[in-house]
Design a protein around this motif. Structure first.
Motif, short mmCIF file in Angstrom:
data_model
loop_
_atom_site.label_atom_id
_atom_site.label_comp_id
_atom_site.label_asym_id
_atom_site.label_seq_id
_atom_site.Cartn_x
_atom_site.Cartn_y
_atom_site.Cartn_z
N MET A 36 -3.91 10.55 -2.66
CA MET A 36 -3.64 9.94 -1.36
C MET A 36 -4.78 9.01 -0.95
O MET A 36 -5.94 9.35 -1.11
CB MET A 36 -3.47 11.02 -0.28
CG MET A 36 -3.24 10.45 1.12
SD MET A 36 -3.23 11.71 2.39
CE MET A 36 -4.95 12.24 2.40
N LEU A 37 -4.43 7.86 -0.43
CA LEU A 37 -5.40 6.90 0.08
C LEU A 37 -5.50 7.02 1.59
O LEU A 37 -4.51 7.32 2.27
CB LEU A 37 -4.99 5.48 -0.29
CG LEU A 37 -5.13 5.11 -1.77
CD1 LEU A 37 -4.19 3.96 -2.12
CD2 LEU A 37 -6.57 4.75 -2.11
N SER A 72 -2.27 -2.45 5.41
CA SER A 72 -2.79 -1.22 4.85
C SER A 72 -2.21 -0.94 3.47
O SER A 72 -2.84 -0.28 2.64
CB SER A 72 -2.50 -0.04 5.80
OG SER A 72 -3.25 -0.16 6.98
N ALA A 73 -1.03 -1.45 3.21
CA ALA A 73 -0.39 -1.27 1.90
C ALA A 73 -1.19 -1.88 0.77
O ALA A 73 -0.98 -1.54 -0.40
CB ALA A 73 1.02 -1.87 1.92
N TYR A 74 -2.13 -2.78 1.08
CA TYR A 74 -2.91 -3.47 0.06
C TYR A 74 -4.21 -2.75 -0.29
O TYR A 74 -5.00 -3.25 -1.08
CB TYR A 74 -3.26 -4.89 0.52
CG TYR A 74 -2.09 -5.79 0.80
CD1 TYR A 74 -0.82 -5.53 0.28
CD2 TYR A 74 -2.23 -6.92 1.61
CE1 TYR A 74 0.26 -6.37 0.54
CE2 TYR A 74 -1.17 -7.77 1.87
CZ TYR A 74 0.07 -7.49 1.34
OH TYR A 74 1.13 -8.32 1.61
N ILE A 75 -4.44 -1.59 0.26
CA ILE A 75 -5.75 -0.96 0.09
C ILE A 75 -6.00 -0.51 -1.35
O ILE A 75 -7.14 -0.33 -1.77
CB ILE A 75 -5.92 0.23 1.07
CG1 ILE A 75 -7.41 0.58 1.24
CG2 ILE A 75 -5.11 1.44 0.60
CD1 ILE A 75 -7.68 1.54 2.36
N GLY A 76 -4.93 -0.37 -2.12
CA GLY A 76 -5.11 0.00 -3.52
C GLY A 76 -5.95 -1.01 -4.28
O GLY A 76 -6.69 -0.64 -5.22
N ALA A 77 -5.86 -2.29 -3.91
CA ALA A 77 -6.67 -3.32 -4.56
C ALA A 77 -8.15 -3.11 -4.28
O ALA A 77 -9.00 -3.37 -5.14
CB ALA A 77 -6.22 -4.70 -4.10
N MET A 112 2.71 3.71 3.71
CA MET A 112 3.04 5.06 3.23
C MET A 112 3.72 4.99 1.87
O MET A 112 3.44 5.79 0.97
CB MET A 112 3.91 5.77 4.25
CG MET A 112 3.18 6.09 5.56
SD MET A 112 4.28 6.70 6.88
CE MET A 112 4.75 8.30 6.19
N ALA A 113 4.60 4.00 1.70
CA ALA A 113 5.29 3.83 0.42
C ALA A 113 4.32 3.46 -0.69
O ALA A 113 4.57 3.71 -1.87
CB ALA A 113 6.38 2.76 0.55
N ALA A 114 3.17 2.84 -0.31
CA ALA A 114 2.16 2.44 -1.28
C ALA A 114 1.12 3.54 -1.52
O ALA A 114 0.13 3.31 -2.22
CB ALA A 114 1.45 1.17 -0.80
N GLY A 151 7.16 -5.28 12.88
CA GLY A 151 6.12 -4.70 13.71
C GLY A 151 5.28 -3.66 12.99
O GLY A 151 5.36 -3.48 11.77
N GLY A 152 4.48 -2.96 13.78
CA GLY A 152 3.59 -1.96 13.21
C GLY A 152 4.30 -0.83 12.53
O GLY A 152 3.82 -0.29 11.52
N GLU A 153 5.46 -0.44 13.05
CA GLU A 153 6.20 0.66 12.44
C GLU A 153 6.55 0.35 10.99
O GLU A 153 6.36 1.17 10.09
CB GLU A 153 7.48 0.94 13.23
CG GLU A 153 8.32 2.06 12.63
CD GLU A 153 9.59 2.32 13.40
OE1 GLU A 153 10.43 3.12 12.91
OE2 GLU A 153 9.77 1.74 14.50
N ALA A 154 7.06 -0.86 10.75
CA ALA A 154 7.41 -1.26 9.38
C ALA A 154 6.17 -1.34 8.51
O ALA A 154 6.20 -0.97 7.32
CB ALA A 154 8.14 -2.59 9.40
#
Length: 257
Positions: free
Chosen positions: A1-2, A222-227, A28-30, A19-22
């Motif tokens: 988990m990140l 936030s979905a890009y944090i894996g990079a 979360m999906a990432a 928006g923020g919800e999406a």
């Protein structure tokens, strides 16, 4: 988990894409299980709270007055922000983001230092860490911290030198927030990471700003944090899974998640 320890998904920049919800759901999906969202000023409190209420156990709030928002009426603004913290202290994992920013305008230098001191003292009183925004104001930031024993902090969006790391460490056992800057071709931050050590690194995005390569130039998420995790792993000679595990454990410890 990140764990993304610094993101502003509640801002209007995300409105065009649900928006923020999406944006939270994309993260979360990432594989991002937790996101710490610091406040900016009085206008961002309502959207921040709304998003946190939609994602309990995923979105965590920090409350503070950003240094670039410190103006002539800063005391009344902080009083209003403090009222939110004191009314429900358990809802906030940190006071932030707060600090010193003399990059754009040094006019309110003295006021920024006073605002930073006041908010840091409140954090210590409540047993909470502070999320520090420090841009061309390290000397001033450390001067304030010197006068407040017991302050625990993360230096958000850290992009400094080994000498800066050493200076910060002389003032406390603080953490360093590492984001997309580490992926930039002209950044020397990769060379500084060994001086910090994995055990004092927190991953962050600072969304919607500072998107990492290969997303540079776009709105950050936030979905890009894996990079970011991948570049930190490469610089430290380890793997992304280890970086995710250690930095998430550090986030749990600092923010009591």
């Amino acid at each position: 988990m990140l764990t993304d320890t610094h993101t502003h998904l509640y801002l209007d920049e995300f409105a065009p894409d649900g928006g923020g919800e999406a944006a939270v759901r994309r993260a979360m999906a990432a594989g991002v299980g937790r996101m710490v969202m610091p406040n900016v000023d009085l206008s961002t409190i309502a959207p921040l709270k709304s998003l946190a209420e939609q994602f309990p156990g995923v979105v965590y709030m920090a409350m503070g007055l950003h240094p670039t928002e410190v103006a002539d009426d800063w005391q009344s603004a902080i009083e209003a922000i403090e009222s939110h913290i004191l009314a429900e202290p358990d809802r906030y994992v940190a006071v932030g983001e707060i600090g010193i920013d003399l990059y754009w305008d040094a006019t309110h230098r003295a006021a920024q230092m006073l605002a930073f001191e006041r908010q840091t003292r409140l954090a210590v009183q409540l047993g909470k860490p502070v999320i520090i925004h420090c841009r061309q104001g390290l000397a001033e930031t450390l001067e304030v911290l010197d006068g407040i024993p017991g302050a625990r902090a993360v230096f958000h969006s850290f992009g400094g030198t080994e000498a800066d790391v050493e200076a910060i460490r002389r003032h406390g056992d603080h953490y360093f927030g590492i984001n997309g800057i580490v992926t930039f071709k002209n950044s020397r931050l990769r060379e500084v990471l060994p001086a910090i050590g994995l055990d004092r690194i927190l991953l962050e995005t600072d969304s919607p700003y500072l998107a990492p390569v290969p997303h540079r130039g776009r709105r950050n998420e936030s979905a890009y944090i894996g990079a970011v995790a991948a570049d930190v792993a490469s610089a430290l000679g380890t793997d992304a899974a280890t970086v995710a595990a250690v930095t998430s454990a550090s986030a749990t410890s600092l923010f009591s998640l």
